[in-house]
Motif scaffolding. Sequence first.
Motif, short mmCIF file in Angstrom:
data_model
loop_
_atom_site.label_atom_id
_atom_site.label_comp_id
_atom_site.label_asym_id
_atom_site.label_seq_id
_atom_site.Cartn_x
_atom_site.Cartn_y
_atom_site.Cartn_z
N MET A 1 124.18 -67.67 -26.56
CA MET A 1 123.43 -68.94 -26.01
C MET A 1 123.43 -69.98 -26.94
O MET A 1 123.21 -69.68 -28.33
CB MET A 1 122.01 -68.53 -25.63
CG MET A 1 121.19 -69.69 -24.96
SD MET A 1 121.65 -69.74 -23.19
CE MET A 1 121.05 -71.05 -22.63
N SER A 2 123.96 -70.93 -26.52
CA SER A 2 124.15 -72.29 -27.27
C SER A 2 122.71 -72.90 -27.84
O SER A 2 121.86 -72.71 -27.08
CB SER A 2 125.05 -73.45 -26.93
OG SER A 2 125.19 -74.50 -27.53
N VAL A 3 122.66 -73.41 -28.95
CA VAL A 3 121.37 -74.13 -29.57
C VAL A 3 121.46 -75.74 -29.02
O VAL A 3 120.56 -76.32 -29.08
CB VAL A 3 121.50 -74.15 -31.04
CG1 VAL A 3 121.33 -72.68 -31.62
CG2 VAL A 3 122.67 -74.76 -31.72
N ILE A 4 122.44 -75.89 -28.10
CA ILE A 4 122.53 -77.27 -27.62
C ILE A 4 121.83 -77.23 -26.37
O ILE A 4 121.96 -76.20 -25.43
CB ILE A 4 124.17 -77.54 -27.32
CG1 ILE A 4 124.71 -77.68 -28.65
CG2 ILE A 4 123.94 -78.97 -26.54
CD1 ILE A 4 126.16 -78.15 -28.67
N PRO A 5 120.75 -78.16 -26.18
CA PRO A 5 119.95 -78.19 -24.96
C PRO A 5 120.99 -78.25 -23.60
O PRO A 5 121.97 -78.77 -23.60
CB PRO A 5 119.21 -79.32 -24.78
CG PRO A 5 119.17 -79.73 -26.40
CD PRO A 5 120.56 -79.36 -26.97
N GLU A 6 120.56 -77.61 -22.51
CA GLU A 6 121.40 -77.47 -21.23
C GLU A 6 121.65 -78.90 -20.52
O GLU A 6 122.69 -78.89 -20.24
CB GLU A 6 120.76 -76.53 -20.45
CG GLU A 6 121.59 -75.95 -19.16
CD GLU A 6 122.58 -75.25 -19.85
OE1 GLU A 6 123.90 -75.30 -19.07
OE2 GLU A 6 122.54 -74.46 -20.70
N THR A 7 120.52 -79.73 -21.07
CA THR A 7 120.84 -80.93 -20.38
C THR A 7 121.97 -81.92 -21.01
O THR A 7 122.68 -82.63 -20.29
CB THR A 7 119.67 -82.12 -20.50
OG1 THR A 7 119.08 -81.81 -21.91
CG2 THR A 7 118.49 -81.40 -19.62
N VAL A 8 122.19 -81.61 -22.33
CA VAL A 8 123.38 -82.19 -23.16
C VAL A 8 124.57 -81.52 -22.62
O VAL A 8 125.57 -82.12 -22.44
CB VAL A 8 123.22 -82.01 -24.80
CG1 VAL A 8 124.22 -82.58 -25.28
CG2 VAL A 8 121.80 -82.92 -24.91
N LEU A 9 124.75 -80.11 -22.42
CA LEU A 9 125.80 -79.47 -21.88
C LEU A 9 126.24 -80.07 -20.45
O LEU A 9 127.43 -80.45 -20.47
CB LEU A 9 125.59 -78.08 -21.83
CG LEU A 9 125.25 -77.36 -23.46
CD1 LEU A 9 125.16 -75.84 -23.06
CD2 LEU A 9 126.75 -77.57 -24.17
N ASP A 10 125.31 -80.19 -19.85
CA ASP A 10 125.44 -80.54 -18.14
C ASP A 10 126.15 -81.95 -18.39
O ASP A 10 127.24 -82.24 -17.55
CB ASP A 10 124.29 -80.68 -17.50
CG ASP A 10 123.97 -79.33 -17.00
OD1 ASP A 10 124.62 -78.30 -17.41
OD2 ASP A 10 122.66 -79.15 -16.96
#
Length: 82
Positions: A1-10
């Motif tokens: 799991m990435s440490v990057i927030p899912e909203t940023v990934l999306d």
Amino acid sequence: MSVIPETVLDAHREAYVTKAVCVTGGAGFIGSHLCEALVDLGASVTIIDDLSNGRIENIAGFADRVRFIEGSVLDATSVADA
């Protein structure tokens, strides 16, 4: 799991999904984090690293989702394989 927030990934997923990306130095500290984020975005990631500074342990958490080539960017055969 990435440490990057899912909203940023999306917000960036469309730009990378199904894209082929080659990361030189991908087993290093910064490169491995970049590779993990690219994988989480849906990119097909190839890492080329001669492990002179990088460590295979840095990609252990997502190694099954990338292609790893141990070699130098100074070696034409390694680059061609990537």
